[in-house]
Every structure is written in structure tokens, then in C-alpha cells.
Design an enzyme around this catalytic site. Sequence first.
Site, PDB file in Angstrom:
ATOM      1  N   MET A 155      53.229  49.713  44.335  1.00  0.00           N
ATOM      2  CA  MET A 155      54.653  49.854  44.027  1.00  0.00           C
ATOM      3  C   MET A 155      55.354  50.550  45.202  1.00  0.00           C
ATOM      4  O   MET A 155      56.421  51.119  45.051  1.00  0.00           O
ATOM      5  CB  MET A 155      54.847  50.646  42.730  1.00  0.00           C
ATOM      6  CG  MET A 155      54.263  49.912  41.521  1.00  0.00           C
ATOM      7  SD  MET A 155      55.020  50.345  39.957  1.00  0.00           S
ATOM      8  CE  MET A 155      54.676  52.081  39.885  1.00  0.00           C
TER       9      MET A 155
ATOM     10  N   GLN B  75      43.689  52.153  34.605  1.00  0.00           N
ATOM     11  CA  GLN B  75      44.223  50.880  35.103  1.00  0.00           C
ATOM     12  C   GLN B  75      43.071  49.986  35.573  1.00  0.00           C
ATOM     13  O   GLN B  75      43.036  48.786  35.288  1.00  0.00           O
ATOM     14  CB  GLN B  75      45.203  51.166  36.234  1.00  0.00           C
ATOM     15  CG  GLN B  75      45.750  49.934  36.904  1.00  0.00           C
ATOM     16  CD  GLN B  75      46.976  50.225  37.759  1.00  0.00           C
ATOM     17  OE1 GLN B  75      48.080  50.221  37.259  1.00  0.00           O
ATOM     18  NE2 GLN B  75      46.800  50.454  39.041  1.00  0.00           N
TER      19      GLN B  75
ATOM     20  N   HIS C   5      46.817  54.085  49.408  1.00  0.00           N
ATOM     21  CA  HIS C   5      47.088  52.645  49.541  1.00  0.00           C
ATOM     22  C   HIS C   5      46.473  52.100  50.833  1.00  0.00           C
ATOM     23  O   HIS C   5      45.931  50.994  50.869  1.00  0.00           O
ATOM     24  CB  HIS C   5      48.596  52.387  49.609  1.00  0.00           C
ATOM     25  CG  HIS C   5      49.357  52.821  48.400  1.00  0.00           C
ATOM     26  ND1 HIS C   5      50.263  53.853  48.423  1.00  0.00           N
ATOM     27  CD2 HIS C   5      49.336  52.365  47.124  1.00  0.00           C
ATOM     28  CE1 HIS C   5      50.790  54.006  47.238  1.00  0.00           C
ATOM     29  NE2 HIS C   5      50.239  53.122  46.409  1.00  0.00           N
TER      30      HIS C   5
HETATM   31  O1  PAF Z   1      49.067  51.016  40.544  1.00  0.00           O
HETATM   32  C1  PAF Z   1      50.202  50.549  40.763  1.00  0.00           C
HETATM   33  O2  PAF Z   1      50.868  50.887  41.741  1.00  0.00           O
HETATM   34  C2  PAF Z   1      50.794  49.554  39.778  1.00  0.00           C
HETATM   35  O3  PAF Z   1      50.456  49.867  38.470  1.00  0.00           O
HETATM   36  C3  PAF Z   1      50.447  48.090  40.107  1.00  0.00           C
HETATM   37  C4  PAF Z   1      48.952  47.830  39.997  1.00  0.00           C
HETATM   38  C5  PAF Z   1      50.912  47.752  41.513  1.00  0.00           C
HETATM   39  C6  PAF Z   1      51.156  47.143  39.132  1.00  0.00           C
HETATM   40  O4  PAF Z   1      52.535  47.286  39.199  1.00  0.00           O
END
Ligand code: PAF
Length: 283
Positions: free
Chosen positions: A30, A153, A37
Site C-alpha cells: 500500500m 494476513q 517492503h
Molecule cells: O499488506 C498490505 O500492505 C496490504 O494488506 C496488501 C497485501 C497490499 C493488500 O492491500
Amino acid sequence: MEIIKTKAEMQKRAKELRKSGNSVGFVPTMGFLHEGHLQLAHRSIQENEITVMSIFVNPLQFGPEEDFEAYPRDSERDQLLAENAGVDILFMPDHSNIYNQEASFEIKVNKRTDVLCGKSRPGHFDGVSTILIKLFNIIIPDKVYMGLKDAQQVAVVDSLIHYFDFPIELITVETVRETDGLARSSRNVYLSDEERKEARQLYQALKLGETLIQNGERNPQIIIAKVSEYIKKNITGTIDYVEIFSFPDLTVLKSIERRIILALAVKFSKARLIDNILIEVEK
Ligand code: PAF
């Protein structure tokens, strides 16, 4: 680095990549990129011919009282970081392009969501799953890279991939931490100086739990109580949860065994931080 802004263009590119036999690694984000990241991107670059990163702040995964509007965004900086990391394609669609039709379907996740963040963020994983189904179909990756900081997640995406038969391998990457142990998160910018100092104790609390387990404690309730006590003593924020479950099934345990997750969420004045550790217990 190629920047693609519409799903039609991304789908066209994805088809070309398939045809030419390139392996594609995908890093969904996001934005407001940080070292966490970039580690995902590095791993993907090592393992694939092409790495696609997406940046899309997905409104569907935010509750009405949550920080969708205030979520930190810095598209220019993100582009620079992604390019320097070696990302090949940055997919940055806008909202009207991704959600360009009336919502005629609803994804509802029934398992692994009634605990941890799923419990305090109803509908969150329905939103995460919806956007990932769309992104998987648009990008058609071979592998998707996700950080273990968002372990729930990871657990949900693991079951999503299997349930919907996506031919995608889920690759998980260890949580990236600051030197004092605080897990990297886009939301750390919300912390005041004082809260930032305290926040390092979150990882210490998890390490305390790990030490208790290593020393033979097998009762989840005792570990949860001691970790909670440590947080209350050292942090002014309020505990949302401290929990232990099996991983990745996220079922309640009477006794610590096999692979478990010790996870916590703590609310500070403007930020709710999460962190966890996964622990393997020999029988
Ligand atoms: O982890 C994230 O940044 C979000 O939940 C994702 C996986 C990009 C989905 O919008």
C-alpha cells in the site's frame, strides 16, 4: 522501471511476460515503502526474471473508523525507492480504475479471521482478499512475497491461494526490524517521540514470551499473562490483544506445541502497532 497505471495495460503486459516465458514475482503493497517492503522486492528480484510491485491503498480493507484518509502516502519517494531496489514494473492504479464496476460480488473469509486483527477489524481480511484476488488475476504472478509481520494476513493469503487454486507460490519473509527491535511499519510515523522510545518494548515483550517457552513453559495463558504484564509495566499504550495460536491455522491451543504464533497489538495515541514471533516447539 516501467510504471503502469491501469489494469488494462498491466493485463496486457502480464500476458506478454507469460508468453515470453518470464517468471514473475509480485510484491503487493500500500506504498509509503520502508525496508520491509524493499526486502520483499530484493527476494523477488533474486528469484524471478521480472518483479512487479503494486502500490494501492485499498479502501475495502479499512473500517469506517480507521485511517484510510490519513494513511501515509508519498508516491514520488515510493517510485524512487522501488526503482533503486531494482523493481521492473511498478503498478500504481487509482481507485476508479480498480473498482470500476458496481460491487456485484462479496468475498467473505470464514476461517482464520475471528482472532487477532480479524477480531478487532471486522471485514478487514475480506477487503484484503478481494484486492488480492483482483491483483493476482491482473498480474498473474508465479510467486507472491509477503512479510511475516502481518502473519495473520499470511495465514489468510495461504488459504486464499489454496481455496481459489491460484497457481501461485506464497513466499514469506522475516519481519524487518529497527536496530532496537521495533518492527518496521508505515504506521510508525504516527508515534510521538516518547511513544517511539517505548515501542521498542513490544519486541522485548515477545522475546520474554519466547524465553518462557524455551525454558519449558507450555501453558499459553501463563505466557499471555506474563507478556501482558510486561507491556503494561513498560508501555503507556493500551493492549488490544496478546494471543497465542497454532500457525498457520490460528486455532486455540491448550498447550504449546509444534508451530505457534505469539502476537500482540497495542494502541498508542495515533497508531495501533502489531508484532509477532513464530516459534517452533519440539515435542
Ligand atoms: O499488506 C498490505 O500492505 C496490504 O494488506 C496488501 C497485501 C497490499 C493488500 O492491500
